[in-house]
Scaffold this motif. Structure first.
Motif, PDB file in Angstrom:
ATOM      1  N   ARG A 117      -2.083  -1.864  -0.943  1.00  0.00           N
ATOM      2  CA  ARG A 117      -1.286  -0.646  -0.917  1.00  0.00           C
ATOM      3  C   ARG A 117      -1.005  -0.237   0.519  1.00  0.00           C
ATOM      4  N   ALA A 118       0.227   0.121   0.811  1.00  0.00           N
ATOM      5  CA  ALA A 118       0.567   0.643   2.131  1.00  0.00           C
ATOM      6  C   ALA A 118      -0.025   2.039   2.277  1.00  0.00           C
ATOM      7  N   VAL A 119      -0.343   2.430   3.508  1.00  0.00           N
ATOM      8  CA  VAL A 119      -0.904   3.751   3.777  1.00  0.00           C
ATOM      9  C   VAL A 119      -0.178   4.385   4.960  1.00  0.00           C
ATOM     10  N   ARG A 120      -0.232   5.693   4.998  1.00  0.00           N
ATOM     11  CA  ARG A 120       0.220   6.419   6.180  1.00  0.00           C
ATOM     12  C   ARG A 120      -1.003   7.086   6.779  1.00  0.00           C
ATOM     13  N   VAL A 146      -5.637   9.883   5.959  1.00  0.00           N
ATOM     14  CA  VAL A 146      -5.008   8.728   5.339  1.00  0.00           C
ATOM     15  C   VAL A 146      -4.408   9.146   4.009  1.00  0.00           C
ATOM     16  N   ALA A 147      -3.201   8.675   3.763  1.00  0.00           N
ATOM     17  CA  ALA A 147      -2.530   8.906   2.489  1.00  0.00           C
ATOM     18  C   ALA A 147      -2.092   7.549   1.950  1.00  0.00           C
ATOM     19  N   VAL A 148      -2.543   7.225   0.751  1.00  0.00           N
ATOM     20  CA  VAL A 148      -2.158   5.962   0.120  1.00  0.00           C
ATOM     21  C   VAL A 148      -0.771   6.130  -0.485  1.00  0.00           C
ATOM     22  N   LEU A 149       0.151   5.272  -0.095  1.00  0.00           N
ATOM     23  CA  LEU A 149       1.536   5.366  -0.549  1.00  0.00           C
ATOM     24  C   LEU A 149       1.723   4.609  -1.866  1.00  0.00           C
ATOM     25  N   GLY A 150       2.762   4.919  -2.557  1.00  0.00           N
ATOM     26  CA  GLY A 150       3.056   4.231  -3.811  1.00  0.00           C
ATOM     27  C   GLY A 150       3.794   2.940  -3.586  1.00  0.00           C
ATOM     28  N   GLU A 151       3.425   2.206  -2.552  1.00  0.00           N
ATOM     29  CA  GLU A 151       4.109   0.959  -2.196  1.00  0.00           C
ATOM     30  C   GLU A 151       3.092  -0.157  -2.068  1.00  0.00           C
ATOM     31  N   THR A 152       3.369  -1.281  -2.680  1.00  0.00           N
ATOM     32  CA  THR A 152       2.536  -2.459  -2.475  1.00  0.00           C
ATOM     33  C   THR A 152       3.198  -3.371  -1.441  1.00  0.00           C
ATOM     34  N   PHE A 153       2.457  -4.347  -0.955  1.00  0.00           N
ATOM     35  CA  PHE A 153       3.004  -5.279   0.031  1.00  0.00           C
ATOM     36  C   PHE A 153       2.388  -6.650  -0.190  1.00  0.00           C
ATOM     37  N   GLU A 154       3.005  -7.646   0.382  1.00  0.00           N
ATOM     38  CA  GLU A 154       2.503  -9.016   0.355  1.00  0.00           C
ATOM     39  C   GLU A 154       2.038  -9.397   1.751  1.00  0.00           C
ATOM     40  N   ALA A 155       0.853  -9.965   1.838  1.00  0.00           N
ATOM     41  CA  ALA A 155       0.359 -10.425   3.137  1.00  0.00           C
ATOM     42  C   ALA A 155       1.184 -11.610   3.621  1.00  0.00           C
ATOM     43  N   GLU A 156       1.218 -11.790   4.926  1.00  0.00           N
ATOM     44  CA  GLU A 156       1.936 -12.925   5.498  1.00  0.00           C
ATOM     45  C   GLU A 156       1.356 -14.233   4.964  1.00  0.00           C
ATOM     46  N   THR A 157       2.212 -15.167   4.669  1.00  0.00           N
ATOM     47  CA  THR A 157       1.777 -16.458   4.133  1.00  0.00           C
ATOM     48  C   THR A 157       0.813 -17.147   5.098  1.00  0.00           C
ATOM     49  N   GLY A 158      -0.311 -17.585   4.558  1.00  0.00           N
ATOM     50  CA  GLY A 158      -1.284 -18.304   5.373  1.00  0.00           C
ATOM     51  C   GLY A 158      -2.220 -17.425   6.180  1.00  0.00           C
TER      52      GLY A 158
END
Length: 324
Positions: free
Chosen positions: A152-155, A204-216
């Protein structure tokens, strides 16, 4: 050795699901041919292990199959208990879960392994922070850990050492590292991957956005590279110093490992039993503070600005204490 590898192969499939022969060979550091032989041995032992052909193929265990923990050696069991010490888990909000896991793990062990493993808990305790640090308060660590786990992305509102001291950033937290009692989060922001101290996160505020880690991306490899770069940038200058016999003896306890190693490797004899050596320094101000610890047992010969800083301190101390 082969029996241990067979157990490792079985546990890999149990923990990670379908794996190709090449993936298993890479993780166990053997040849693909060896994996084929090991799989055949597991088949012959009655393990419900199946192989699928094709691009999406690989080896897998039949759904629901679980092996008992009887393949563990005494050393592996003790290592698990030593690695599962409670303080880091408690800081992450997982103290109760870790305690329950240790209890279940202990109950699953054969009697011959259970008692030696319990001695680890009784006889070893990890206290990571240094003597002169009470440990940093990290109230936002559980929230950051949850964001790491769930991608989860955070601000965050973050305190840094330069102006402006407080800044807001959107971060994508990849992983957490515990180093010398202090937690760090590796996160991607506007400037790419960076490392942040969790105790410097003010909100810290957890945003309603997910993310993908960089490949590898590999957290351990990133951290090794980060430390190598940190140490490379740490010492940007050098100083030529003289040390008395007493100073040379006390140096490893009072100054950095880098300075102590330089003296051990480069020191040349000087007059009256003293030695001289060229040592690395971070900055003039840092070296000034560090070298004062050895008082009259260390003399700086070069660079001149550092020597002048120490002369000024010596004169100030003499005036303060009324020395002539």
């Amino acid at each position: 050795m082969r029996a241990s590898r067979l157990v490792s192969l079985l546990l890999l499939l149990q923990a990670r699901g379908r794996r190709t022969a090449q993936q298993l060979a890479d993780e166990l550091e053997v040849s693909v041919r060896t994996i084929y032989r090991d799989v055949q041995s597991l088949h012959e032992a009655g393990i419900p292990l199946y192989g699928d052909a094709g691009p999406e193929g690989g080896y897998r265990l039949v759904d629901g199959y679980r092996t008992r923990l009887t393949g563990l050696t005494a050393e592996e069991t003790q290592a698990w208990f030593l690695a599962a010490l409670p303080d880091p888990a408690a800081q992450l909000g997982l103290g109760e879960a870790a305690a329950a896991a240790r209890l279940k793990f202990s109950a699953a062990l054969p009697p011959a392994l259970r008692e030696p493993a319990e001695r680890i808990r009784e006889r070893f305790h990890l206290d990571a922070p240094g003597w002169y640090s009470p440990g940093e308060e990290t109230p936002h660590l559980p929230a950051v850990a949850d964001a790491v786990w769930n991608r989860r992305a955070v601000r965050v509102r973050y305190r840094r050492w330069r102006e402006p001291e407080e800044t807001e950033r959107r971060l994508e937290p990849y992983g957490l590292v515990l180093k010398a009692g202090r937690w760090y989060v590796v996160a991607r922001g506007d400037g790419g991957l960076r490392t942040y101290r969790v105790d410097q996160i003010l909100a810290v505020a957890v945003l309603g956005e997910t993310f993908e880690a960089e490949t590898g991306f590999d957290l351990a490899a990133y951290w090794r590279a980060y430390l190598a770069d940190f140490h490379a940038r740490l010492h940007q200058g050098e100083a030529l110093i003289r040390l008395s016999p007493r100073g040379a003896e006390r140096l490893p306890q009072l100054l950095s490992h880098a300075v102590a190693r330089a003296v051990a490797e480069r020191a040349e004899p000087d007059v009256d039993g003293w030695v001289r050596a060229l040592v690395p320094i971070e900055s003039l101000s840092h070296a000034h503070t560090e070298f004062l610890r050895l008082g009259p047992d260390l003399e700086v010969l070069e660079p001149l600005p550092l020597r002048e800083l120490l002369v000024g301190s010596a004169r100030g101390l003499a005036a303060l204490y009324g020395a002539g």
